[in-house]
Design a protein around this motif. Structure first.
Motif, PDB file in Angstrom:
ATOM      1  N   UNK B  70       0.830  -1.206   0.000  1.00 19.47           N
ATOM      2  CA  UNK B  70       0.000   0.000   0.000  1.00 19.47           C
ATOM      3  C   UNK B  70       0.862   1.253   0.000  1.00 19.47           C
ATOM      4  N   UNK B  71       1.961   1.209   0.745  1.00 20.30           N
ATOM      5  CA  UNK B  71       2.844   2.369   0.762  1.00 20.30           C
ATOM      6  C   UNK B  71       3.490   2.578  -0.609  1.00 20.30           C
ATOM      7  N   UNK B  72       3.968   1.494  -1.198  1.00 16.94           N
ATOM      8  CA  UNK B  72       4.609   1.594  -2.523  1.00 16.94           C
ATOM      9  C   UNK B  72       3.637   2.149  -3.560  1.00 16.94           C
ATOM     10  N   UNK B  73       2.366   1.776  -3.441  1.00 22.11           N
ATOM     11  CA  UNK B  73       1.370   2.239  -4.404  1.00 22.11           C
ATOM     12  C   UNK B  73       0.891   3.661  -4.126  1.00 22.11           C
ATOM     13  N   UNK B  74       1.196   4.174  -2.942  1.00 25.65           N
ATOM     14  CA  UNK B  74       0.725   5.521  -2.593  1.00 25.65           C
ATOM     15  C   UNK B  74       1.571   6.562  -3.334  1.00 25.65           C
ATOM     16  N   UNK B  75       1.132   7.807  -3.261  1.00 28.09           N
ATOM     17  CA  UNK B  75       1.903   8.874  -3.908  1.00 28.09           C
ATOM     18  C   UNK B  75       2.846   9.567  -2.927  1.00 28.09           C
ATOM     19  N   UNK B  76       3.022   8.977  -1.747  1.00 25.80           N
ATOM     20  CA  UNK B  76       3.977   9.549  -0.801  1.00 25.80           C
ATOM     21  C   UNK B  76       5.388   9.401  -1.355  1.00 25.80           C
ATOM     22  N   UNK B  77       6.231  10.419  -1.158  1.00 24.31           N
ATOM     23  CA  UNK B  77       7.626  10.323  -1.561  1.00 24.31           C
ATOM     24  C   UNK B  77       8.381   9.489  -0.526  1.00 24.31           C
ATOM     25  N   UNK B  78       9.510   8.927  -0.934  1.00 22.99           N
ATOM     26  CA  UNK B  78      10.230   7.981  -0.073  1.00 22.99           C
ATOM     27  C   UNK B  78      11.716   8.260  -0.166  1.00 22.99           C
ATOM     28  N   UNK B  79      12.380   8.448   0.981  1.00 24.73           N
ATOM     29  CA  UNK B  79      13.816   8.655   1.024  1.00 24.73           C
ATOM     30  C   UNK B  79      14.443   7.566   1.899  1.00 24.73           C
TER      31      UNK B  79
END
Lengths: 79, 376
Positions: B70-79
């Protein structure tokens, strides 16, 4: 101190690394501290004050006992 | 051109952080999830994207895949692979990574840094070959690696039995389990049972099944161990206690988990002592908000309640951040929070029992040299 899990386990080629002059293969993605444990080294560092040997303790980045001077980690931790 | 400030910076990609970032992005917040590891999951779901369906780590571990997907599919950026080394109360997050150092400014920061194992400072604990039970679990998760030689597990709490079972399933059963839970733990826990038995039934059943699995494998188990210490010259050679000793190549210690309060303490937030869990926890309201309007806390970093509760508290923090930033009104925030709070109550129900069952004994550590007073 650690070894690859016995069969049945999926066979993955692993990444070649050299630990204290020994060439070994480690699973892709494991930490430098894990490579040291796989290589069976007696310690990963000596403490600054007494020179006592230390090995990794927590493997999650919180204890700072795995500090190794020549890793690519900007914080010095091998795990 | 990048914005001068993002809305929501989440520190930590465990269940709380992932759930918070996913929901916040869904609510329209400009969200960034920052984490030290190369892949999401935190410690509890570490390396989960590479896990096999028949992993010895078991179903509870594999259940984390859903949160990660779900996180990977979200539009949240990831660092990923970035360490937060400083946070200013004005919302500036300082990071260091292989690429160098940078600062990110956020309107709201969520600390979701999880928990770590309570240090167990027994004599000889600094010898190479003494590690935490969680460390062995990380070796299994990240590389399918198991202890070589005789591994002894010592301590108490659910994780001790879980790691024992996982090692058995991976073909590397521990040589022995030394349980340190003192007798009074069981008596005090039994008094709690009538109140918590029904709400805690799932956790209790899981625990009993694990212990049974370990017993069936024939692992020698010693109970009410006291005076634990490690002997050896340059590395571990023997594990000893008041009434016995065993040769060992590896000692895996565990006395429960406690909140990772590094950042909350560095921010000088108020903390209170939790007498049941014997740990410090940041003072937060029912949304995880602190006295600093820019900082909130979610997951085990605010108090130990487990992975499922962490995801739920992450979602509450995302809702609160959205209301704080005027993206949703307080009424909608409260409405959406209701089912989450109900689930959270259920998740927390077993906690008083688990805390009491695995309460570390308070004892003075043995010393190898006379105490200062005796030397005068």
């Amino acid at each position: 101190m650690f070894r690859k899990r016995p069969e049945p386990a999926p066979a993955k080629a692993g990444v070649p690394v050299t630990v204290e002059g020994r060439d070994i293969r480690v699973p892709e993605g494991v930490s430098a501290a894990a490579a040291v444990l796989l290589a069976g080294l007696p310690a990963i560092r000596e403490t600054a004050v007494t020179g006592a040997p230390r090995g990794p303790y927590c493997l999650m980045g919180i204890c700072f006992d795995c500090l190794a001077g020549s890793t690519a980690s900007p914080t010095g931790r091998a795990a | 051109m990048p914005p001068d400030r993002i809305d929501f910076a989440v520190i930590g990609a465990g269940p709380a952080g992932m759930a918070a970032a996913t929901l916040a992005a869904e609510l329209g917040l400009d969200t960034l999830l920052i984490d030290e590891q190369d892949a999401p999951g935190g410690q509890i779901y570490r390396a989960i994207e590479g896990a096999d369906d028949d992993s010895p780590l078991g179903g509870d571990y594999l259940a984390g895949r859903l949160l990660v997907d779900e996180f990977r599919e979200s539009v949240a950026a990831y660092r990923p692979a970035a360490t937060v080394w400083h946070i200013d109360p004005d919302g500036t997050v300082s990071l260091v990574s292989a690429g160098g150092s940078e600062a990110i400014r956020a309107r709201r920061i969520l600390l979701a840094t999880g928990a770590y194992e309570r240090p167990v400072p027994i004599p000889g604990w600094t010898l190479p070959g003494v590690m935490t039970a969680g460390a062995a679990q990380i070796m299994l998760k990240t590389g399918d690696l198991v202890p070589a030689g005789r591994a002894v597990l010592a301590g108490q709490g659910p994780l001790l039995w879980l790691v024992a079972a996982q090692l058995i399933r991976a073909g590397a059963p521990p040589a022995a389990i030394l349980e340190t839970a003192p007798h009074p733990n069981y008596h005090a826990a039994a008094r709690l049972l009538p109140r918590v038995l029904w709400p805690a039934r799932r956790a209790l059943w899981k625990g009993l099944k694990l212990i049974r699995e370990v017993k069936r494998a024939g692992i020698p188990i010693r109970r009410e161990i006291a005076g634990l210490r490690v002997l050896g010259r340059d590395r571990i050679e023997t594990v000893a206690w008041d009434s016995g000793e065993l040769p060992a190549d590896l000692l895996l210690l565990h006395e429960g988990v406690i909140p990772n309060t590094q950042i909350s303490l560095a921010l000088q937030l108020d903390h209170r002592w939790d007498a049941a869990q014997l740990c410090w926890r940041p003072v937060v309201d029912e949304w995880g908000a602190t006295a600093l309007s820019t900082i909130a806390v979610a997951g085990d970093g605010g108090g130990i309640a487990g992975a499922e509760a962490a995801a739920l508290s992450g979602r509450l923090a995302a809702l609160d951040a959205a209301a704080f930033l005027d993206r949703i009104d307080p009424a909608e925030r409260d409405r959406r929070a209701r089912p989450i709070r109900a689930a959270l109550r259920r998740e927390r129900a077993a906690r008083p029992l688990l805390d009491r069952l695995s309460r570390p004994r308070s004892s003075s550590p043995r010393t190898t040299s006379p105490p200062a007073a005796a030397r005068r």
